[in-house]
Design an enzyme around this catalytic site. Structure first.
Site, short mmCIF file in Angstrom:
data_model
loop_
_atom_site.label_atom_id
_atom_site.label_comp_id
_atom_site.label_asym_id
_atom_site.label_seq_id
_atom_site.Cartn_x
_atom_site.Cartn_y
_atom_site.Cartn_z
N HIS A 58 0.84 -1.19 0.00
CA HIS A 58 0.00 0.00 0.00
C HIS A 58 0.88 1.24 0.00
O HIS A 58 2.10 1.16 0.14
CB HIS A 58 -0.96 0.00 1.20
CG HIS A 58 -0.29 0.19 2.52
ND1 HIS A 58 -0.86 0.90 3.55
CD2 HIS A 58 0.92 -0.21 3.00
CE1 HIS A 58 -0.05 0.90 4.60
NE2 HIS A 58 1.03 0.23 4.29
N CYS A 106 6.56 6.19 4.12
CA CYS A 106 5.37 5.37 3.79
C CYS A 106 4.50 6.02 2.72
O CYS A 106 3.54 5.42 2.24
CB CYS A 106 4.54 5.11 5.05
SG CYS A 106 5.43 4.14 6.28
N HIS A 161 4.87 0.38 -0.61
CA HIS A 161 5.73 -0.52 0.15
C HIS A 161 4.88 -1.68 0.65
O HIS A 161 3.65 -1.60 0.65
CB HIS A 161 6.41 0.20 1.32
CG HIS A 161 5.45 0.73 2.33
ND1 HIS A 161 4.73 1.90 2.14
CD2 HIS A 161 5.06 0.24 3.53
CE1 HIS A 161 3.95 2.11 3.18
NE2 HIS A 161 4.11 1.12 4.04
N HIS A 221 4.01 -5.12 3.43
CA HIS A 221 4.05 -5.63 4.80
C HIS A 221 3.67 -7.11 4.81
O HIS A 221 2.89 -7.55 3.96
CB HIS A 221 3.04 -4.91 5.70
CG HIS A 221 3.34 -3.48 5.94
ND1 HIS A 221 4.35 -3.05 6.77
CD2 HIS A 221 2.76 -2.35 5.44
CE1 HIS A 221 4.37 -1.72 6.79
NE2 HIS A 221 3.41 -1.27 5.98
N ASP A 258 -4.66 -11.01 0.64
CA ASP A 258 -3.34 -11.60 0.46
C ASP A 258 -2.79 -11.33 -0.94
O ASP A 258 -3.46 -11.56 -1.95
CB ASP A 258 -3.39 -13.11 0.73
CG ASP A 258 -2.01 -13.72 0.86
OD1 ASP A 258 -1.08 -13.02 1.33
OD2 ASP A 258 -1.85 -14.90 0.52
N HIS A 259 -1.57 -10.81 -0.98
CA HIS A 259 -0.86 -10.46 -2.22
C HIS A 259 -1.65 -9.47 -3.08
O HIS A 259 -1.72 -9.60 -4.30
CB HIS A 259 -0.48 -11.72 -3.02
CG HIS A 259 0.63 -12.47 -2.36
ND1 HIS A 259 0.41 -13.38 -1.35
CD2 HIS A 259 1.97 -12.41 -2.53
CE1 HIS A 259 1.55 -13.88 -0.95
NE2 HIS A 259 2.53 -13.31 -1.64
N GLU A 281 1.26 -4.90 12.02
CA GLU A 281 1.80 -4.45 10.74
C GLU A 281 3.30 -4.76 10.66
O GLU A 281 3.82 -5.13 9.61
CB GLU A 281 1.56 -2.95 10.58
CG GLU A 281 2.04 -2.38 9.27
CD GLU A 281 1.83 -0.88 9.20
OE1 GLU A 281 1.14 -0.45 8.27
OE2 GLU A 281 2.36 -0.16 10.07
#
Length: 191
Positions: free
Chosen positions: A69, A88, A94, A96, A134-135, A180
């Site tokens: 995100h 960020c 970037h 997580h 996810d992904h 996070e």
């Protein structure tokens, strides 16, 4: 005398635990307990054991997912975003490796011995979290983050709503915790 208590010379036959609580409140808020604490104790002690209640238990399950995100608010200028979000706010975003812990709170079913079948919770979490997040790029792949920043706080609220929609008994959802990073986490309880 089982299921009976004497209060100021009157015999009270208590039908259920709610009745016990109502009488206890009456005694407490009218000040009778200060005049006769033995009556209050006797009333509460003798009535409660006759009304067993199932224990309340907290059930948790954890899942991990990866997503990227960019922290950016359309309500702020580019300069304000850069100052507020720092690295960020990188234009390319970037990623997580998020850890999500979902906690349910509810009575243990006497027949099954469970608050909820953990396999059903796993299925619900897969549907509400893994398949949706996810992904993924949270900002580009999810409509929920088109107009609001994809902060961990907003992500926790998003997951909460998705879980409510798939839990068979949504009222038992107690908490969503998202880690996070190893140092940053958010807890949301639907408030």
């Amino acid at each position: 005398m089982r299921d009976q208590d004497i209060l100021y010379g009157h015999i009270l036959i208590l039908q259920d635990f709610t009745e016990v609580l109502n009488i206890f409140r009456l005694i407490w808020f009218t000040g009778i307990q200060q005049k006769s604490p033995a009556i209050t104790y006797s009333l509460f002690q003798n009535s409660c054991p006759a009304m067993p209640t199932p224990p309340i238990v907290y059930l948790s399950r954890t899942e991990k997912f990866s997503a990227c995100h960019r922290l950016h608010s359309s309500q702020l200028s580019d300069e304000e975003n850069a100052k507020l979000y720092g690295k960020c706010n990188n234009f390319h975003g970037h990623g997580h490796n998020y850890t999500v812990k979902v906690t349910l709170r509810g009575p243990v079913d006497p027949a099954t011995g469970m608050v909820m079948n953990i396999a059903d919770l796993k299925t619900c979490m897969d549907k509400a979290i893994m398949q949706k997040l996810d992904h993924k790029n949270l900002d580009l792949d999810l409509d929920a983050f088109k107009d609001i920043p994809s902060t961990t706080e907003n992500l926790a609220c998003f997951i909460w709503k998705k879980l409510l929609a798939c839990l068979p008994v949504p009222e038992i959802l107690y908490e969503v915790q998202i880690d996070e990073t190893d140092k940053n986490s958010v807890i949301y309880r639907g408030e």
